[in-house]
Design a protein around this motif. Sequence first.
Motif, short mmCIF file in Angstrom:
data_model
loop_
_atom_site.label_atom_id
_atom_site.label_comp_id
_atom_site.label_asym_id
_atom_site.label_seq_id
_atom_site.Cartn_x
_atom_site.Cartn_y
_atom_site.Cartn_z
N PRO A 85 0.81 -1.23 0.00
CA PRO A 85 0.00 0.00 0.00
C PRO A 85 0.84 1.27 0.00
N ASP A 86 0.17 2.39 -0.08
CA ASP A 86 0.85 3.67 0.10
C ASP A 86 1.07 3.88 1.60
N ARG A 87 1.61 5.03 1.98
CA ARG A 87 1.97 5.18 3.40
C ARG A 87 0.75 5.29 4.31
N THR A 153 -3.74 -7.46 1.38
CA THR A 153 -3.64 -8.78 2.02
C THR A 153 -3.00 -8.63 3.40
N GLU A 154 -3.14 -9.67 4.22
CA GLU A 154 -2.53 -9.66 5.56
C GLU A 154 -1.03 -9.46 5.44
N LYS A 155 -0.41 -10.13 4.46
CA LYS A 155 1.04 -10.03 4.28
C LYS A 155 1.47 -8.58 3.99
N SER A 156 0.77 -7.95 3.11
CA SER A 156 1.14 -6.56 2.76
C SER A 156 0.81 -5.60 3.89
N LYS A 157 -0.27 -5.90 4.61
CA LYS A 157 -0.64 -5.05 5.74
C LYS A 157 0.44 -5.14 6.82
N LYS A 158 0.90 -6.36 7.07
CA LYS A 158 1.93 -6.57 8.09
C LYS A 158 3.21 -5.81 7.71
N GLY A 159 3.61 -5.92 6.45
CA GLY A 159 4.81 -5.22 5.99
C GLY A 159 4.68 -3.71 6.15
N TRP A 160 3.51 -3.23 5.86
CA TRP A 160 3.26 -1.77 5.97
C TRP A 160 3.32 -1.33 7.42
N LEU A 161 2.71 -2.13 8.33
CA LEU A 161 2.73 -1.77 9.76
C LEU A 161 4.16 -1.78 10.30
N ASN A 167 10.21 3.29 10.24
CA ASN A 167 10.67 4.34 9.32
C ASN A 167 10.11 5.69 9.71
N ASN A 168 10.92 6.66 9.41
CA ASN A 168 10.49 8.03 9.59
C ASN A 168 9.43 8.32 8.53
N ILE A 169 8.34 8.86 8.95
CA ILE A 169 7.23 9.12 8.03
C ILE A 169 7.64 10.09 6.92
N LYS A 170 8.77 10.78 7.16
CA LYS A 170 9.25 11.71 6.12
C LYS A 170 10.08 11.01 5.05
N ASP A 171 10.38 9.72 5.25
CA ASP A 171 11.11 8.99 4.20
C ASP A 171 10.33 9.12 2.90
N SER A 172 11.09 9.17 1.81
CA SER A 172 10.36 9.39 0.57
C SER A 172 9.50 8.19 0.20
N TRP A 173 10.02 6.99 0.39
CA TRP A 173 9.20 5.80 0.17
C TRP A 173 9.90 4.60 0.76
N GLY A 174 9.23 3.48 0.68
CA GLY A 174 9.74 2.26 1.31
C GLY A 174 10.65 1.47 0.40
N PRO A 175 10.78 0.18 0.67
CA PRO A 175 11.72 -0.63 -0.09
C PRO A 175 11.36 -0.63 -1.57
N ASN A 176 12.36 -0.52 -2.40
CA ASN A 176 12.02 -0.60 -3.83
C ASN A 176 12.62 -1.85 -4.44
N ASP A 177 12.85 -2.85 -3.58
CA ASP A 177 13.45 -4.09 -4.07
C ASP A 177 12.53 -4.82 -5.02
N ASP A 178 11.28 -4.71 -4.81
CA ASP A 178 10.36 -5.54 -5.60
C ASP A 178 9.08 -4.75 -5.89
#
Length: 284
Positions: A85-87, A153-161, A167-178
């Motif tokens: 998801p988005d932030r 999904t639960e998996k994506s929700k868990k990763g987001w939480l 992470n600092n909410i000011k980070d531009s975005w999360g992992p871009n590995d995949d």
Amino acid sequence: MKRRNFIKVGAAGLASPILLAGNKNMKVNKNNPIVISTWSHGMPANEVSMKILKKNGSALDAVEAGVQVTEADAENQSVGLGGRPDREGNVTLDACIMDSDGNAGAVAFLQNIKHPISVARKVMEKTDHVMLAGKGALKFALENGFKKENLLTEKSKKGWLEWKKNNNIKDSWGPNDDHDPITSLAQDNEGNLSGACTTSGLAYKLHGRVGDSPIIGAGMYVDNEVGVAGATGVGELVIKTCGSFLIVELMRHGYSAWKPARKQLIVLLNKKAVKPNYKLDILH
Ligand code: GLY
């Protein structure tokens, strides 16, 4: 930006004679169905696309059905159902499709619809517009028989939480590995080309962020007389270079497919080549 080596991505179809058709100056690869797509998630998509192509189906039907496989795969976290998801915890989707006649359709910032590529196709076929975004795209999808569903999904929700915790909410975005789209490019038995591109975009992006994937000429571009190119990688870079359009134009002017691909985060299918380019070495 990091350097990342990304080696090919799925291809099918063997060389067969190149035939001359229509325009005297144009070589057309007839009876040589080809499909290529991005990343390992493209492999099962290619299989579905190739079945369609081998039954004389159109390149357009092939790319749409192919990327639908990835959109419906809950384990894949960069496309459709199960996308990161988005932030703010919303799965927002971008997609575009283009056919051999230069028709194009796209959706951006679409939520709760599992197959944005098919909504993009409906935009192309049922409206005079090219792109619908956000609530308007959702309204259009619902009016055209698509079902609203929860894509987180639960998996994506868990990763987001986890991401929110660490992470600092000011980070531009999360992992871009995949985070990348599936972009599928195909040539059918008639020698016609089409392309499709669909993604949930960058993980934990700002709410409202739209990447390159729904933008014709950035995420993907088809010119039936020249070739088709589609992008993977950081969308902001691809948008700023009009990446896919640029590659097709370079091919038009006689550049080999391989050379521009090394610089542009692109997969492509050069209509004049006997075989598609399978390998990419991408600089992020
Ligand atoms: N290339 C996909 C995106 O950046 O959203």
